[in-house]
Design a protein around this motif. Structure first.
Motif, mmCIF file in Angstrom:
data_model
loop_
_atom_site.group_PDB
_atom_site.id
_atom_site.type_symbol
_atom_site.label_atom_id
_atom_site.label_comp_id
_atom_site.label_asym_id
_atom_site.label_seq_id
_atom_site.Cartn_x
_atom_site.Cartn_y
_atom_site.Cartn_z
ATOM 1 N N VAL A 1 0.878 -1.181 0.016
ATOM 2 C CA VAL A 1 -0.065 0.123 -0.104
ATOM 3 C C VAL A 1 0.714 1.220 0.114
ATOM 4 O O VAL A 1 0.397 2.166 -0.473
ATOM 5 N N ILE A 2 2.068 1.333 0.677
ATOM 6 C CA ILE A 2 3.052 2.481 0.649
ATOM 7 C C ILE A 2 3.450 2.551 -0.760
ATOM 8 O O ILE A 2 3.405 3.842 -1.342
ATOM 9 N N CYS A 3 3.780 1.658 -1.470
ATOM 10 C CA CYS A 3 4.383 1.589 -2.826
ATOM 11 C C CYS A 3 3.375 2.046 -3.804
ATOM 12 O O CYS A 3 3.341 2.768 -4.721
ATOM 13 N N GLY A 4 2.014 1.470 -3.312
ATOM 14 C CA GLY A 4 0.799 2.117 -4.278
ATOM 15 C C GLY A 4 0.673 3.472 -4.061
ATOM 16 O O GLY A 4 0.193 4.109 -5.033
ATOM 17 N N ALA A 5 0.799 3.846 -2.765
ATOM 18 C CA ALA A 5 0.680 5.420 -2.651
ATOM 19 C C ALA A 5 1.687 6.293 -3.375
ATOM 20 O O ALA A 5 1.591 7.308 -4.046
ATOM 21 N N GLN A 6 3.121 5.428 -3.465
ATOM 22 C CA GLN A 6 4.339 6.193 -4.316
ATOM 23 C C GLN A 6 3.735 6.201 -5.618
ATOM 24 O O GLN A 6 4.116 7.130 -6.497
ATOM 25 N N ILE A 7 3.178 5.017 -6.234
ATOM 26 C CA ILE A 7 2.834 5.026 -7.635
ATOM 27 C C ILE A 7 1.697 6.076 -7.653
ATOM 28 O O ILE A 7 1.840 6.710 -9.027
ATOM 29 N N ALA A 8 0.767 6.197 -6.849
ATOM 30 C CA ALA A 8 -0.070 7.265 -6.861
ATOM 31 C C ALA A 8 0.517 8.794 -7.137
ATOM 32 O O ALA A 8 0.022 9.483 -7.874
ATOM 33 N N VAL A 9 1.588 8.831 -6.300
ATOM 34 C CA VAL A 9 2.308 10.179 -6.328
ATOM 35 C C VAL A 9 2.984 10.141 -7.835
ATOM 36 O O VAL A 9 2.932 11.287 -8.581
ATOM 37 N N THR A 10 3.425 8.961 -8.322
ATOM 38 C CA THR A 10 4.053 9.034 -9.619
ATOM 39 C C THR A 10 2.969 9.592 -10.715
ATOM 40 O O THR A 10 3.493 10.258 -11.500
ATOM 41 N N THR A 11 1.748 9.016 -10.665
ATOM 42 C CA THR A 11 0.640 9.380 -11.473
ATOM 43 C C THR A 11 0.285 10.866 -11.277
ATOM 44 O O THR A 11 -0.060 11.765 -12.189
ATOM 45 N N ILE A 12 0.588 11.581 -10.175
ATOM 46 C CA ILE A 12 0.528 12.993 -9.658
ATOM 47 C C ILE A 12 1.580 13.693 -10.736
ATOM 48 O O ILE A 12 1.237 14.965 -11.043
ATOM 49 N N VAL A 13 2.852 13.219 -10.514
ATOM 50 C CA VAL A 13 3.809 13.925 -11.070
ATOM 51 C C VAL A 13 4.091 13.701 -12.622
ATOM 52 O O VAL A 13 4.385 14.801 -13.422
ATOM 53 N N ALA A 14 3.438 12.863 -13.311
ATOM 54 C CA ALA A 14 3.562 12.304 -14.626
ATOM 55 C C ALA A 14 3.045 13.534 -15.611
ATOM 56 O O ALA A 14 3.607 13.843 -16.553
ATOM 57 N N PRO A 15 1.672 14.067 -15.163
ATOM 58 C CA PRO A 15 1.397 15.067 -16.027
ATOM 59 C C PRO A 15 2.040 16.392 -15.873
ATOM 60 O O PRO A 15 1.964 17.248 -16.787
ATOM 61 N N LEU A 16 2.943 16.578 -15.102
ATOM 62 C CA LEU A 16 3.876 17.661 -14.882
ATOM 63 C C LEU A 16 5.062 17.692 -15.784
ATOM 64 O O LEU A 16 5.530 18.702 -16.171
ATOM 65 N N GLY A 17 5.333 16.631 -16.632
ATOM 66 C CA GLY A 17 6.161 16.568 -17.814
ATOM 67 C C GLY A 17 7.257 15.971 -17.664
ATOM 68 O O GLY A 17 7.582 15.196 -16.317
ATOM 69 N N VAL A 18 8.192 15.714 -18.629
ATOM 70 C CA VAL A 18 9.268 14.732 -18.648
ATOM 71 C C VAL A 18 10.333 15.249 -17.703
ATOM 72 O O VAL A 18 10.815 14.553 -16.970
ATOM 73 N N VAL A 19 10.643 16.512 -17.740
ATOM 74 C CA VAL A 19 11.498 17.179 -16.599
ATOM 75 C C VAL A 19 11.345 16.682 -15.163
ATOM 76 O O VAL A 19 11.969 16.617 -14.153
ATOM 77 N N ALA A 20 9.907 16.930 -14.786
ATOM 78 C CA ALA A 20 9.467 16.717 -13.591
ATOM 79 C C ALA A 20 9.670 15.281 -13.208
ATOM 80 O O ALA A 20 10.134 14.938 -12.145
ATOM 81 N N ILE A 21 9.124 14.342 -14.128
ATOM 82 C CA ILE A 21 9.316 12.917 -13.932
ATOM 83 C C ILE A 21 10.622 12.610 -13.486
ATOM 84 O O ILE A 21 11.048 11.895 -12.661
ATOM 85 N N ALA A 22 11.703 13.056 -14.453
ATOM 86 C CA ALA A 22 13.012 12.569 -14.365
ATOM 87 C C ALA A 22 13.510 13.553 -13.181
ATOM 88 O O ALA A 22 14.463 12.795 -12.218
#
Length: 464
Positions: free
Chosen positions: A274-295
């Motif tokens: 569930v913690i990694c699920g939350a981290q994955i959820a945070v990744t989906t929050i970051v993904a729309p911010l663009g390639v620079v934000a993801i990296a």
């Protein structure tokens, strides 16, 4: 002078200085092992960072998902390594070997099931995480290589765990250092194409496969596979308390050992999921911010681990100390080790946080030459630095609880903290503050988590 861990199971009294000496002597090799692991992540990140933003983002996109799979397998092995600590503390070598044998069989079965699940979802995973089309192919490739190697990695977790719980921190630390060296060599040869150098007028060509992202995955997995074999060999043939050579016994899974392992591991496994699920959820929050934000997010997470991995090293040592003290029936000593280790962890990570704040830009520049990524990564690292002491409290206290087999309440505390505090705050703050808002949410949540773990530590009934 270093105090021998055998004093715990021999029932000898330990002074404050002896407890500190023992805590430090076990923590230092464990910290070095964790730092070696971080060095591997720095090597991977810095080498792949030279390939460009897209390749960096493809790895960053699936990194949290890989943590989920690794963590589930690691948590599963803890159910057996903690039992080994209890058996060793009770001077029951035959029982420790019996638990170790069953742990090997159970680890292989469990990891093969998890591998099958990972391979099954690999193709669609980057798309589910919101990745752009140009990075999804490499992200899938990177993910598949790692999940395919999970059975070997799980045996590595098990062997390292039982060695540490038997009180041997040095061998896992040395093997981790070797793994870091092999990772550097393998990655250099596999990621980049052949290079020609001209030192002192001589022409020297260094071969290279030029595999890029695939080479990064193969290089790291290759290094981990070599060291998994070495770790299992030492645990099975050399470590006195648990070695299987010369001590034949049944490999059949028993209900008692399996039930205890499940009781310890299941809350940890669910919690990690569930913690990694939350981290994955945070990744989906970051993904729309663009390639620079993801990296930048992925590289900053790697950079921050330089601060918190010493805490995990101290947590590993604490698990061995509280586990053996609990197995020996010494509840007062168990509590004292828990308090001392948490204090030590908070001091160490406070210093690491200060260094990260001061050198954030330099650290990020080592990982990536892309200025936009390194600048944004440095900003979020300085935000996170403030939370490091309280993060240490939660990490080391968790290790103390795991040592005595108390995993359900700490798992619920981690789950509630990250899902009820971090994820909602990250979603809300990202709308107006971008990636910096996500990391402010992380800083607030880690501080809150440290507070609740300290409260649990002081009010916990160690004689249960």
């Amino acid at each position: 002078m270093t105090t021998d861990i055998k004093l715990i199971r021999e029932g000898q009294p330990l002074s404050w200085g002896q407890r500190l000496s023992l805590t430090v002597s076990l923590s230092l090799p464990a910290m070095l092992a964790q730092l070696s692991s971080i060095a591997m992540q720095y090597i991977d990140a810095s080498m792949v960072g030279r390939l460009g933003a897209d390749d960096s983002a493809s790895i960053g996109l699936v990194s949290t998902s890989l943590w989920l799979f690794w963590g589930i397998c690691s948590a599963m092995t803890s159910g057996y390594s903690v039992q080994v600590a209890h058996k060793v503390g009770a001077n029951d070598a035959a029982g420790a070997r019996r638990v170790f044998r069953q742990g090997i069989i159970a680890s292989l079965i469990f990891s093969m099931v998890i591998t099958a699940i990972g391979v099954g979802i690999a193709r669609d995973l980057p798309r589910w995480l919101g990745g752009e089309a140009e990075i999804c192919g490499n992200a899938t490739l990177y993910f598949v290589v790692f999940v395919a190697a999970l059975p070997l990695l799980t045996l590595n977790y098990l062997a390292g765990g039982v060695l540490r719980c038997a009180g041997n921190m040095k061998v896992p630390s040395m093997i981790s250092g070797l793994m870091c060296l092999l990772d550097c060599v393998f990655n250099f040869l596999l990621i980049f194409p052949s290079h020609t150098y001209y030192p002192f007028g001589l022409e020297i060509t260094v071969p290279g496969a030029g595999l890029g992202v695939l080479g990064a995955a193969l290089g790291t997995v290759g290094a981990e596979a070599v060291c998994a074999v070495l770790m299992m060999w030492y645990a099975c043939r050399r470590q006195n308390e648990i070695r299987l050579k010369g001590h034949p016994g049944s490999w059949k899974l028993s209900r008692e050992v399996t039930r205890k392992a499940a009781g310890i591991s299941f809350p940890m496994t669910v919690e990690h999921a569930v913690i990694c699920g939350a981290q994955i959820a945070v990744t989906t929050i970051v993904a729309p911010l663009g390639v620079v934000a993801i990296a930048a997010n992925a590289f900053a997470v790697t950079a921050e681990s330089l601060c918190y991995m010493p805490g995990y090293g101290i947590g590993d040592a604490t698990m061995a100390l509280t586990g053996q003290s609990h197995g020996a029936g010494r509840s007062v000593l168990t509590r004292k080790f828990g308090y001392m280790a948490v204090g030590l962890g908070m001091v160490v990570m406070a210093v690491m946080g200060l260094l990260m704040y001061v050198f954030a830009q330099d650290i990020m520049s080592l990982i990536t030459p892309v200025e936009a990524i390194s600048t944004l990564g440095a900003k979020v690292l300085r935000i996170e630095a403030w939370a490091e002491p309280m993060f240490a409290a939660s990490i080391v206290a968790y290790g103390a609880f795991v040592g005595v087999g108390h995993t359900t309440a700490p798992a619920l505390m981690n789950f509630g903290s990250i899902w009820l505090v971090r994820v909602p705050l990250a979603w809300w703050l990202s709308k107006t503050m971008g990636l910096e808002g996500v990391w402010i949410a992380m800083c607030i949540e880690l501080t809150f988590r440290g507070v609740i773990f300290l409260s649990r530590l002081f009010f916990f009934r160690w004689n249960k």
